[in-house]
Scaffold this active site. Structure first.
Site, mmCIF file in Angstrom:
data_model
loop_
_atom_site.group_PDB
_atom_site.id
_atom_site.type_symbol
_atom_site.label_atom_id
_atom_site.label_comp_id
_atom_site.label_asym_id
_atom_site.label_seq_id
_atom_site.Cartn_x
_atom_site.Cartn_y
_atom_site.Cartn_z
ATOM 1 C CB CYS A 53 -0.928 -0.045 1.216
ATOM 2 S SG CYS A 53 -1.797 1.485 1.495
ATOM 3 C CB CYS A 83 -3.305 2.588 -1.548
ATOM 4 S SG CYS A 83 -3.515 0.904 -0.986
ATOM 5 C CE LYS A 136 -5.002 3.922 -6.082
ATOM 6 N NZ LYS A 136 -5.547 2.601 -6.161
ATOM 7 C CE1 TYR A 196 -6.806 -1.351 -7.174
ATOM 8 C CE2 TYR A 196 -7.383 -3.672 -7.258
ATOM 9 C CZ TYR A 196 -6.700 -2.636 -6.664
ATOM 10 O OH TYR A 196 -5.912 -2.869 -5.578
ATOM 11 C CD GLU A 238 -6.804 2.229 -9.158
ATOM 12 O OE1 GLU A 238 -7.783 2.343 -8.418
ATOM 13 O OE2 GLU A 238 -5.707 1.809 -8.738
ATOM 14 C CG HIS A 245 -28.212 21.581 -3.849
ATOM 15 N ND1 HIS A 245 -28.172 20.734 -4.935
ATOM 16 C CD2 HIS A 245 -28.452 22.822 -4.343
ATOM 17 C CE1 HIS A 245 -28.390 21.441 -6.037
ATOM 18 N NE2 HIS A 245 -28.552 22.702 -5.709
ATOM 19 C CD GLU A 299 -27.666 17.574 -4.356
ATOM 20 O OE1 GLU A 299 -28.675 17.787 -3.666
ATOM 21 O OE2 GLU A 299 -27.109 18.442 -5.045
HETATM 22 P P1 FAD Z 1 1.417 -6.198 1.915
HETATM 23 O O1 FAD Z 1 1.055 -4.802 2.178
HETATM 24 O O2 FAD Z 1 1.727 -6.559 0.511
HETATM 25 O O3 FAD Z 1 2.675 -6.526 2.844
HETATM 26 C C1 FAD Z 1 3.352 -7.745 2.812
HETATM 27 C C2 FAD Z 1 4.800 -7.516 3.175
HETATM 28 O O4 FAD Z 1 5.409 -8.772 3.467
HETATM 29 C C3 FAD Z 1 5.600 -6.909 2.038
HETATM 30 O O5 FAD Z 1 6.417 -5.879 2.516
HETATM 31 C C4 FAD Z 1 6.447 -8.079 1.546
HETATM 32 O O6 FAD Z 1 7.636 -7.673 0.927
HETATM 33 C C5 FAD Z 1 6.690 -8.818 2.851
HETATM 34 N N1 FAD Z 1 7.053 -10.217 2.708
HETATM 35 C C6 FAD Z 1 6.658 -11.097 1.759
HETATM 36 N N2 FAD Z 1 7.163 -12.319 2.016
HETATM 37 C C7 FAD Z 1 7.896 -12.196 3.148
HETATM 38 C C8 FAD Z 1 8.641 -13.112 3.934
HETATM 39 N N3 FAD Z 1 8.733 -14.404 3.613
HETATM 40 N N4 FAD Z 1 9.279 -12.652 5.035
HETATM 41 C C9 FAD Z 1 9.200 -11.348 5.382
HETATM 42 N N5 FAD Z 1 8.487 -10.443 4.688
HETATM 43 C C10 FAD Z 1 7.846 -10.868 3.598
HETATM 44 N N6 FAD Z 1 -5.940 -1.267 -1.650
HETATM 45 C C11 FAD Z 1 -6.855 -0.343 -1.263
HETATM 46 O O7 FAD Z 1 -7.520 -0.556 -0.250
HETATM 47 N N7 FAD Z 1 -7.033 0.825 -1.952
HETATM 48 C C12 FAD Z 1 -6.316 1.122 -3.056
HETATM 49 O O8 FAD Z 1 -6.500 2.175 -3.654
HETATM 50 C C13 FAD Z 1 -5.340 0.181 -3.489
HETATM 51 N N8 FAD Z 1 -4.566 0.446 -4.560
HETATM 52 C C14 FAD Z 1 -3.612 -0.439 -4.931
HETATM 53 C C15 FAD Z 1 -2.820 -0.145 -6.031
HETATM 54 C C16 FAD Z 1 -1.851 -1.016 -6.447
HETATM 55 C C17 FAD Z 1 -0.992 -0.664 -7.639
HETATM 56 C C18 FAD Z 1 -1.654 -2.249 -5.732
HETATM 57 C C19 FAD Z 1 -0.595 -3.211 -6.169
HETATM 58 C C20 FAD Z 1 -2.428 -2.554 -4.641
HETATM 59 C C21 FAD Z 1 -3.423 -1.662 -4.226
HETATM 60 N N9 FAD Z 1 -4.235 -1.932 -3.133
HETATM 61 C C22 FAD Z 1 -5.187 -1.027 -2.751
HETATM 62 C C23 FAD Z 1 -4.138 -3.210 -2.408
HETATM 63 C C24 FAD Z 1 -3.354 -3.059 -1.107
HETATM 64 O O9 FAD Z 1 -2.100 -2.486 -1.367
HETATM 65 C C25 FAD Z 1 -3.218 -4.434 -0.453
HETATM 66 O O10 FAD Z 1 -4.505 -4.976 -0.278
HETATM 67 C C26 FAD Z 1 -2.536 -4.368 0.902
HETATM 68 O O11 FAD Z 1 -1.272 -3.763 0.815
HETATM 69 C C27 FAD Z 1 -2.396 -5.788 1.454
HETATM 70 O O12 FAD Z 1 -1.739 -5.763 2.683
HETATM 71 P P2 FAD Z 1 -1.017 -7.057 3.255
HETATM 72 O O13 FAD Z 1 -0.675 -6.741 4.658
HETATM 73 O O14 FAD Z 1 -1.801 -8.256 2.957
HETATM 74 O O15 FAD Z 1 0.312 -7.217 2.376
#
Ligand code: FAD
Length: 504
Positions: free
Chosen positions: A55, A60, A63, A197, A201, A477, A482
């Site tokens: 994110c 997010c 973006k 999406y 975007e 309004h 609305e």
């Molecule tokens: P993440 O935030 O992905 O975190 C996981 C972390 O774990 C990462 O840092 C990764 O590197 C680390 N990791 C992976 N494997 C290991 C390991 N074995 N050991 C240690 N660390 C590890 N959501 C919205 O709500 N609104 C939006 O507008 C939106 N826009 C988005 C735009 C884009 C381009 C993208 C790609 C996603 C968007 N999302 C949006 C989705 C949102 O970013 C994710 O839903 C959210 O970040 C998920 O959180 P998470 O904690 O599951 O994983």
């Protein structure tokens, strides 16, 4: 399975993204001894980033900032008609490097604040890739060498990464959303492969910033969303200049002597090719579970994207939990990951019995004409209840902001899907407008982006929102929000849903 003896930690969290950090901070606040491991595997072109997950670094936030940059470009052009005297259009230029640096500087500050926050809350942060040794032990390698962490509970919050197609040149020459926000040079003429999406975007902000953007669509745009709304979003992008290659599949990417990328693709009948400066894959994401060695703890995955099927965030191994994008069949959204992570920690360490409710989660697609929705699509409603049981209210409308610059209003549309019986309980609300989010009813926020249309309605839907209540709600309004309170034409009636008079 390892014996449950004395463990070093109460909770070890794998992944320092939205869900993992929320769970870790909550657990530490409730007195648990917590460690968070976060490690970013670089992309094929070497992009990596700091603490905070998708994110903050590649999702997010960057973006939304680039979306905002593109919206400002539109606003500059609008402002002329509002009396602002500006240089001629050919002298108004956008600087990619400046935007990229501004976005990255913001992200770096968030990375820093996140680290400080963890330290202040006494959550141990380990910059290492975690793997299961057994169901109570995580193995990681840090700069200091190999480390074993034993924990009573383990939370998998490793999120996901973008898919690459299995075609020649994809890995060598293609990029994904993990790379776009740090691109050294302006992306230029860009082919976006995928019309989910994220693809739309990216196409929206690239086009808005002045780059030639083409979207390659395999099936339909925004496949997971309401069909009519998905098509309208694509049409609104097309109207702004984004090109679409429908029902096409990429075949190969080659780099030419001049550095441009030659892409071949097929539609059902023919093969085509063209050159682009950038090819961006937005073809969906897989969970980052491959490197976890889940088998050492006996954790099962489901489907072909490495996801984990959980009941109330609990995996098939009782002391191991999962939240966020790694979950099977759950929305991939930041607030979903955060909320589920917090509630889980409260259940594990705070005697709470509250579970995450994944129903009616609102979301917004940040294309130039934003699309916000909560609840189910028209198709899902028909599938679930049958057409006869439904009333679909809809309207095209004219946002006030569009009058003076004479912006196109043809895609400004909303609909409310209601169940006919029992006071017409609303099943889904879909809003396509200039800011799918102008006001949040009953909340006040001073600063950029003052609220969103759909968010407040999402709360209303949690309270068994009905058409009767909606019709009895007095609008604010002049807002676009609305328009929901004015909707009274049903699809069944066949009446014209085009804009009514402004103020009556
Ligand atoms: P993440 O935030 O992905 O975190 C996981 C972390 O774990 C990462 O840092 C990764 O590197 C680390 N990791 C992976 N494997 C290991 C390991 N074995 N050991 C240690 N660390 C590890 N959501 C919205 O709500 N609104 C939006 O507008 C939106 N826009 C988005 C735009 C884009 C381009 C993208 C790609 C996603 C968007 N999302 C949006 C989705 C949102 O970013 C994710 O839903 C959210 O970040 C998920 O959180 P998470 O904690 O599951 O994983």
């Amino acid at each position: 399975m390892a014996p449950i003896g004395d463990t070093e930690y109460d909770l070890v969290v794998l992944g320092g993204g939205s869900g993992g950090l929320a769970a870790a901070k909550e657990a530490a606040g409730l007195g648990a001894k917590v460690a968070v491991l976060d490690y970013v595997t670089p992309t094929p072109i070497g992009t990596k980033w700091g603490l905070g997950g998708t994110c903050v670094n590649v999702g997010c936030i960057p973006k939304k900032l680039m979306h905002q940059a593109a919206l400002l470009g539109e606003a500059i052009h609008d402002s002329r008609s509002y009396g602002w005297e500006l240089p001629p259009p050919e002298n108004i230029k956008h600087d990619w490097e400046q935007l990229r640096d501004a976005v990255q500087n913001h992200i770096k500050s968030v990375n820093w604040v996140t680290r400080v926050e963890l330290r202040d809350r006494k959550v141990e942060y380990i910059n290492g890739l975690g793997k299961f040794k057994d169901n109570h032990t995580i193995q990681t390698t840090t700069k200091q060498g190999e480390k074993l962490l034993t924990s009573k509970y383990i939370l998998i919050a490793v999120g996901g990464r973008p898919e690459y197609p299995d075609i020649p040149g994809a890995i060598e020459y293609g990029i994904t959303s993990d790379d776009i926000f740090t691109l050294k040079n302006a992306p230029g003429k860009t082919l976006i492969i995928g019309a989910g999406y994220i693809g739309l975007e990216c196409a929206g902000f690239l086009n808005g910033l002045g780059y030639d953007a083409t979207v390659m669509v395999r099936s339909v745009p925004l496949r997971e969303f309401d069909r009519q709304m998905g098509d309208l979003v694509a049409a609104s992008l097309q109207e702004k200049g984004v090109k679409f290659l429908n029902k096409c599949l990429p075949k190969s990417i080659e780099k030419q002597a001049d550095g441009k990328l030659l892409i071949s693709w097929t539609d059902p009948n023919e093969t085509f090719s063209d050159t682009f400066d950038t090819v961006l894959f937005a073809m969906g994401r897989h969970a980052s579970t491959k490197e976890l060695q889940l088998e050492n703890a006996g954790i099962k995955t489901e489907g072909n994207r490495g996801k984990i099927n959980c009941v109330n965030e609990q995996t098939n191994v009782p002391n191991i939990f999962a939240v966020g994008d790694v979950l099977y069949g759950r929305p991939e959204l930041t607030p979903v990951a955060i909320h589920a992570g917090r509630l889980l920690s409260r259940r594990l360490f705070g005697n709470s019995t509250m579970f995450m409710d994944y129903e009616n989660v609102a979301t917004t697609v940040f294309t130039p004409l934003e699309y916000g929705c909560v609840g189910i699509s028209e198709e899902k409603a028909i599938e679930k209840y049958g057409e006869d049981k439904l009333e679909i209210y809809h309207a095209f409308y004219k946002p006030t902001e569009f009058f003076i610059p004479q912006r196109s209003i043809v895609h400004c549309y909303l609909k409310v899907i209601a169940l006919r019986a029992d006071d017409q309980k609303i099943l889904g609300m879909h809003f396509l407008g200039p800011q799918a989010g102008e006001k949040i009813l009953g909340m006040h926020f001073l600063g950029p982006q003052a609220g969103e249309v759909i968010q407040g309605f999402a709360s209303a839907m949690k309270c068994n929102f009905t058409m009767k209540i909606l019709k009895n709600t007095v609008g604010i309004h002049p807002t676009t929000a609305e328009e929901f309170t004015r909707v009274n034409i049903t699809k069944r009636s066949g009446l014209d849903p085009n804009p009514q008079a402004c103020c009556s």
